[in-house]
Design a protein around this motif. Sequence first.
Motif, PDB file in Angstrom:
ATOM      1  N   ASN A  62      36.135  42.367  33.312  1.00  0.00           N
ATOM      2  CA  ASN A  62      37.564  42.347  33.592  1.00  0.00           C
ATOM      3  C   ASN A  62      37.797  42.953  34.972  1.00  0.00           C
ATOM      4  OD1 ASN A  62      40.301  42.176  33.412  1.00  0.00           O
ATOM      5  ND2 ASN A  62      40.509  43.433  31.590  1.00  0.00           N
ATOM      6  N   THR A  63      38.213  42.115  35.909  1.00  0.00           N
ATOM      7  CA  THR A  63      38.501  42.558  37.268  1.00  0.00           C
ATOM      8  C   THR A  63      39.996  42.828  37.389  1.00  0.00           C
ATOM      9  OG1 THR A  63      36.673  41.265  38.142  1.00  0.00           O
ATOM     10  CG2 THR A  63      38.365  41.945  39.712  1.00  0.00           C
ATOM     11  N   PHE A  64      40.326  44.004  37.900  1.00  0.00           N
ATOM     12  CA  PHE A  64      41.715  44.416  38.078  1.00  0.00           C
ATOM     13  C   PHE A  64      42.027  44.498  39.562  1.00  0.00           C
ATOM     14  CE2 PHE A  64      40.230  46.390  34.166  1.00  0.00           C
ATOM     15  CZ  PHE A  64      41.234  46.089  33.272  1.00  0.00           C
ATOM     16  N   LEU A  87      47.932  39.164  33.030  1.00  0.00           N
ATOM     17  CA  LEU A  87      46.613  38.615  32.736  1.00  0.00           C
ATOM     18  C   LEU A  87      46.524  37.201  33.301  1.00  0.00           C
ATOM     19  CD1 LEU A  87      46.631  40.945  30.576  1.00  0.00           C
ATOM     20  CD2 LEU A  87      45.149  39.463  29.263  1.00  0.00           C
ATOM     21  N   PHE A 107      43.782  53.661  31.955  1.00  0.00           N
ATOM     22  CA  PHE A 107      42.581  52.964  31.508  1.00  0.00           C
ATOM     23  C   PHE A 107      41.717  53.863  30.626  1.00  0.00           C
ATOM     24  CE2 PHE A 107      38.279  51.435  31.601  1.00  0.00           C
ATOM     25  CZ  PHE A 107      38.451  50.097  31.344  1.00  0.00           C
ATOM     26  N   SER A 146      45.062  41.422  36.104  1.00  0.00           N
ATOM     27  CA  SER A 146      43.812  41.500  35.373  1.00  0.00           C
ATOM     28  C   SER A 146      43.225  40.097  35.212  1.00  0.00           C
ATOM     29  CB  SER A 146      44.086  42.126  33.998  1.00  0.00           C
ATOM     30  OG  SER A 146      42.979  42.057  33.161  1.00  0.00           O
ATOM     31  N   TYR A 147      41.922  39.986  35.475  1.00  0.00           N
ATOM     32  CA  TYR A 147      41.196  38.724  35.333  1.00  0.00           C
ATOM     33  C   TYR A 147      40.062  38.913  34.328  1.00  0.00           C
ATOM     34  CZ  TYR A 147      43.535  37.212  39.618  1.00  0.00           C
ATOM     35  OH  TYR A 147      44.463  36.868  40.556  1.00  0.00           O
ATOM     36  N   PRO A 148      40.336  38.871  33.018  1.00  0.00           N
ATOM     37  CA  PRO A 148      39.276  39.051  32.029  1.00  0.00           C
ATOM     38  C   PRO A 148      38.536  37.750  31.744  1.00  0.00           C
ATOM     39  CG  PRO A 148      41.386  38.854  30.931  1.00  0.00           C
ATOM     40  CD  PRO A 148      41.664  38.783  32.402  1.00  0.00           C
ATOM     41  N   ALA A 194      50.345  44.783  32.574  1.00  0.00           N
ATOM     42  CA  ALA A 194      49.575  44.081  33.597  1.00  0.00           C
ATOM     43  C   ALA A 194      49.653  42.576  33.364  1.00  0.00           C
ATOM     44  CB  ALA A 194      48.114  44.540  33.568  1.00  0.00           C
TER      45      ALA A 194
END
Length: 116
Positions: A28-30, A4, A44, A106-108, A2
């Motif tokens: 964490n938005t996916f 990041l 996941f 992914s936005y962690p 993914a």
Amino acid sequence: MAKLLNLDPLTPMFAQFKEKTGPIVLANTFVVPKGQTEAFLVLFRRQSEFMKAQPGFVSFQMHTGTAGSRLLMNIAVWESTEALATAFGSPEFQRLAAEFPDDIVSYPHIFEQIDV
């Protein structure tokens, strides 16, 4: 693996790992392409089983966007940034993370609770 991306470009997640604090929440938005949600969740779940066994892990919840959204959000509580960074940097976690398709984004970001 993914991709990041930083939710806050001025405060990347890897810089947040250096902050010695806790307890913390990893949000964490996916972004998952249409039709790939079930396959994403299979991977996941494997990753989350590994994380649950790591020192400092407290809890997590997975949420999905409504109205046909392609977003999923994991909210994980950890005792400290150090515990999360150690788990994230482990070879086993990196192997599991590499299994995610390249078209997952992914936005962690790490947060601390504040009193309001």
